[in-house]
Design a protein around this motif. Structure first.
Motif, mmCIF file in Angstrom:
data_model
loop_
_atom_site.group_PDB
_atom_site.id
_atom_site.type_symbol
_atom_site.label_atom_id
_atom_site.label_comp_id
_atom_site.label_asym_id
_atom_site.label_seq_id
_atom_site.Cartn_x
_atom_site.Cartn_y
_atom_site.Cartn_z
ATOM 1 N N UNK A 116 0.831 -1.204 0.000
ATOM 2 C CA UNK A 116 0.000 0.000 0.000
ATOM 3 C C UNK A 116 0.864 1.253 0.000
ATOM 4 N N UNK A 117 1.893 1.264 0.840
ATOM 5 C CA UNK A 117 2.805 2.413 0.887
ATOM 6 C C UNK A 117 3.490 2.589 -0.465
ATOM 7 N N UNK A 118 3.946 1.495 -1.049
ATOM 8 C CA UNK A 118 4.622 1.555 -2.357
ATOM 9 C C UNK A 118 3.678 2.080 -3.427
ATOM 10 N N UNK A 119 2.428 1.562 -3.466
ATOM 11 C CA UNK A 119 1.451 2.036 -4.448
ATOM 12 C C UNK A 119 1.107 3.499 -4.223
ATOM 13 N N UNK A 120 0.974 3.888 -2.963
ATOM 14 C CA UNK A 120 0.684 5.298 -2.654
ATOM 15 C C UNK A 120 1.802 6.190 -3.160
ATOM 16 N N UNK A 121 3.065 5.780 -2.963
ATOM 17 C CA UNK A 121 4.204 6.559 -3.436
ATOM 18 C C UNK A 121 4.211 6.644 -4.964
ATOM 19 N N UNK A 122 3.859 5.544 -5.625
ATOM 20 C CA UNK A 122 3.809 5.530 -7.086
ATOM 21 C C UNK A 122 2.711 6.465 -7.593
#
Length: 135
Positions: A116-122
């Motif tokens: 989720x954090x990775x997708x949010x950053x993307x």
């Protein structure tokens, strides 16, 4: 061997069900020898015991009473012990499985949080690129 006194039924085959065994002799009561191991059953089910003969002090226990031999009782205790041990083992396995499932859940939850954090950053990066192109 304890001696109990019972009133015989009208056929003189069994103790009378409407009376209770007593420890003191009295008129119209018949003496019967009861093995120590059978006292508990006799005092509960006296009317089911048959007199061995018309004048005998011995009685025959009904066939449907459990055996009171030490070996028989020890066997029952051993069976119960094995059952308890099996239940404890099953409980231990179930508890271990529950702990493992909880650990797996925590691990999976952590992985989802990282994704989720990775997708949010993307998404933020893509939004910045779109905003920069729009200017």
């Amino acid at each position: 061997m304890p001696i109990y006194y019972v009133k015989p039924d009208s056929d003189n085959k069994f103790p009378d069900k409407d009376t209770t065994p007593v420890l003191e002799p009295a008129d119209d009561l018949r003496a019967v020898n009861i093995p120590t191991t059978s006292v508990q059953y006799f005092t509960r089910y006296w009317w089911m015991y048959a007199f061995k003969s018309d004048d005998s002090q011995e009685v025959t226990a009904p066939g449907n009473l459990p055996n009171l031999d030490i070996d028989y009782l020890q066997g029952l205790i051993n069976q119960e012990g094995e059952t308890i041990q099996g239940l404890q083992t099953a409980l231990g396995s179930a508890t271990k499985a529950q702990v493992e499932a909880q650990q797996q859940f925590v691990t999976t939850q952590e992985q989802f949080q990282k994704q989720f954090v990775s997708l949010s950053q993307q998404i933020v990066a893509v939004q910045k690129q779109i905003a920069a192109k729009a200017e």
